[in-house]
Design an enzyme around this catalytic site. Sequence first.
Site, mmCIF file in Angstrom:
data_model
loop_
_atom_site.group_PDB
_atom_site.id
_atom_site.type_symbol
_atom_site.label_atom_id
_atom_site.label_comp_id
_atom_site.label_asym_id
_atom_site.label_seq_id
_atom_site.Cartn_x
_atom_site.Cartn_y
_atom_site.Cartn_z
ATOM 1 C CB SER A 1 -33.577 35.184 53.976
ATOM 2 O OG SER A 1 -32.428 34.924 52.949
ATOM 3 C CG HIS B 1 -35.910 37.418 56.375
ATOM 4 N ND1 HIS B 1 -37.042 37.257 55.612
ATOM 5 C CD2 HIS B 1 -34.825 38.025 55.409
ATOM 6 C CE1 HIS B 1 -36.611 37.088 54.283
ATOM 7 N NE2 HIS B 1 -35.656 37.645 54.256
ATOM 8 C CE LYS C 1 -36.777 40.894 53.031
ATOM 9 N NZ LYS C 1 -36.939 40.609 51.543
HETATM 10 C C1 LIG Z 1 -31.588 39.930 54.627
HETATM 11 C C2 LIG Z 1 -32.141 40.845 53.555
HETATM 12 N N1 LIG Z 1 -31.679 42.176 53.664
HETATM 13 C C3 LIG Z 1 -31.992 43.106 52.529
HETATM 14 C C4 LIG Z 1 -33.069 42.743 51.741
HETATM 15 C C5 LIG Z 1 -33.565 43.491 50.678
HETATM 16 O O1 LIG Z 1 -34.742 44.216 51.070
HETATM 17 P P1 LIG Z 1 -35.398 45.011 50.097
HETATM 18 O O2 LIG Z 1 -36.602 44.499 49.424
HETATM 19 O O3 LIG Z 1 -35.905 46.427 50.946
HETATM 20 O O4 LIG Z 1 -34.170 45.824 49.054
HETATM 21 C C6 LIG Z 1 -33.694 41.418 51.836
HETATM 22 C C7 LIG Z 1 -34.674 41.001 50.781
HETATM 23 O O5 LIG Z 1 -34.457 40.117 50.081
HETATM 24 C C8 LIG Z 1 -33.008 40.332 52.791
HETATM 25 O O6 LIG Z 1 -33.634 39.285 52.847
#
Ligand SMILES: Cc1ncc(COP(=O)(O)O)c(C=O)c1O
Lengths: 87, 396, 415
Positions: free
Chosen positions: C190, C218, C249
Amino acid sequence: MEEMNINEMKEMVLKYVIKEYIDDDDVTITYETPLISSGYVDSFSMVSLLVFLENKFKIKIPPSKATPEAFDSVNSIVALVNQYLEK
Amino acid sequence: MYDSYRDHLAIQLEEIREAGLYKNERVIVSPQGAEITISTGQKVLNFCANNYLGLSANRKLVEAAKEALDTHGYGMSSVRFICGTGDLHKELERKLADFFGTEDTILYAACFDANGGVFEPLLTSEDAIISDSLNHASIIDGVRLCKANRYRYENADMDDLESQLQLAQQHRFRLIVTDGVFSMDGNVAPLGRIYELANKYNAMVMVDESHSAGVVGETGRGVTELYNLKGKIEIITGTLGKAFGGAIGGFTTGKKEIIEMLRQRSRPYLFSNSIPPLVAAAGIKMVEMMTETNELQDKLHHNTKYFMERMLKAGFDIKPTQSAICAVMLYDAKLSQEMAVRLLKEGIYVIGFYYPVVPKDKARIRVQLSAAHETEHLDKAIAAFTKVGKELGVLK
Amino acid sequence: MSFPESIRSIYQAQLADIQHAGIFKEERFIHSAQSADIEVEFPSGSELKKVINMCANNYLGLSSHPDVIKAAHEGLETRGYGMSSVRFICGTQDIHRELENRVTEFLGTEDTILFPSCMDANAGVFEAILTSEDVMISDRLVHASIIDGMRLCSAQHDTFKHSSMEHLEEKLLLHADKRLKLVITDGVFSMDGDTARLDRMVELCEKYGAMLLVDDSHATGFIGKTGRGTHEYCGVFGKIDIITTTFGKALGGASGGCVSGRREIVEMCRQKARPYLFSNTIAPVIVSGVLKVFDILSANTERRDKLEKNAAYWRKGLTEAGFVLREGNTPIVPVMLFNAKLSQDFSKDLYREGIYAIGFFFPVVPNGQARIRTQISAGHEIHHLDRALDAFIRVGKKYGILGLTKDQIIEKHGL
Ligand SMILES: Cc1ncc(COP(=O)(O)O)c(C=O)c1O
Ligand SMILES: Cc1ncc(COP(=O)(O)O)c(C=O)c1O
């Protein structure tokens, strides 16, 4: 393992740290460079350093002593190793 | 690789089945409420939801959510501190602080996350957490992620808490942690005594009000209201997923600096989406409704009293509490399952719990009351319990 | 009074330190729906300002898509608001199962289990499927939620240098004696917007008998020709043992996540994953919205195609203007500034110009790698991108960094 003096130990730990953790050629690491508090080594990755030290020096470092502070520079790591070598 | 792992898992799953611990899910095809329709088409009365105030399908909450969908869209697609904070989030945080008489509030995606992320930013290896042995799994996980020293006391045992506090005096700060209502027995934490001990031994207190907010106390402010401790407890966590509408969401509310520190350092807050705007809007509506009138709280209290009195009279082994959870003790695991199955045939949906969810030989049926229940629902349930209880020899 | 001034002042001092270090996080309040154009209150109490949003994970522009909103309205009418229960007591509706099946089909896996968030999916999956006899080998830049999940699991853990397949191979050899080996990576990272080398990782896992877990938060919905994710992009669709991803997202952006993969692994999570057993699942209204998102994605690839075009246009514009970017092939385009303070000042100036983009610095990114992270959306039109580009160029000129190399920027602004 043959006897090693402090400087040889530092050299060896430094080499391992650079090989294992540093991707960026621009970064220079010295014996004093803070490794964890400046973000070169995350505390999670410390595990492989611990395994390396224990195997190389044939010692056992108790988890309670393997703190981020004790692992924060090559100097402090070698100091820690020495404590356990002497015993 | 996966092939050998597959075999390994298959064996483990079989073991879970043989131990009778395999969890099957019952599929519901209607909104949540006193009366629900399950996938077989059968209509049953629901006595196992945490829908304490009957708000899960409340028209006003639905309308508030719909309005927010139109004004604020569906999702935020961001964590709070990047571009995921809406005006509705701020408003709900303020409203919850007013409701509980605290200084500030921080929202989370779930109370699981609130509990998971509360300890690590606040306490270090110099400090101590003193935790009730029956605290919720999410508190246990939060404590596991924190470096503070751990002490545990027997459920609601104040002598034991005092000994643990004495042992913990060597540390810098102490935090006593307890559920407000324990979900399996329905007993209310003795917060008055906990608060006294906290003062005596210089400790802070955290209460998880997940099963008590909206339920316990004259106006549903939780165990802090029951014990007249409004504004005196440092940390309260709670969920929007039970009495408060039942969708999703959790919160931590309490002292201003603590909440501010959580905003800076709490990992589930920093690295995960908050609740979507429509959930925040319904939450705001919920607090408004609960502040305007006490109808729902009153009805829940009435229903709980009504049910427990009649079950006692019928001869069931229950311990009346100030919560809306009624544990009907059967002790035997098989019996608890058989009873639940027969009750479902009678149109009453309840769950039997047994080891390891509750201690060995303490199997029971857990009944959860709701403001959505009408007297006729309660009467029907009591009649069904009595009938099945006699058939199975639980009642003479 | 068990919260005496002594305790209050300790926290006050810590907060002051955070403020002095310049890393205090201040929230900007958005008063509109999430989209390319938003209305923001910042700082708190000020007039609303209309800005172009360049930092949402709203990759497909579905966060306020009318069809998704309509589906959520219908969901509220037919399914009510909340379930007030965990899944295995009385919190499962038929649409939860329906969504699980849709995800399975979309990602090309065997089964799927929903979680309240991807954070919770990652927090719960490791402990449910591994024990102390096993090892987790993760990329050093995986998401914080994976790190927390690994911290809660008793299996040994080790890491490999970001995307270094040589280092990963070394580690697989090193841990050859472990019962189970699980390799763990993000699909798209990210902060840098680079893509994991899943093709090579699948090969290595096959060679050394390891399993592979990919967090595709992502990527799901837009990476790969039909938007299935990084595994499609890398040509290993159907070969990933475990995929975790989020609905928070690209897929509407409300909330929710899942673990999708081998049937027995998913089953094990249903029996043992703590955030699944002890927390409410996704609310029915959110499920209705996500189901609609999958309808939209399955109908055609228009949105991801537009996103790809937008991202290429944006990257090209910034490169031609003379910014230093992180290489990549995703809608995450980091504009490198290296100096932490510069990244904050740059972000503030952009905001004045009506462009909303956040500066990131240590500890979120490594020391000396501060940046503005831009994220492109199919909700952006060319005119949004052109306006944002103008603003970036004006601010870039102000700080004299256009056309400079990394070393020159560091020389000028320090580290
Ligand atoms: C790679 C990754 N995994 C998991 C998450 C967490 O997602 P959620 O908002 O569904 O908890 C994020 C979000 O920031 C992320 O970038
Ligand atoms: C005491 C307690 N805390 C926290 C939770 C978790 O709440 P949520 O569903 O919001 O994660 C529960 C729900 O089971 C609970 O009983």
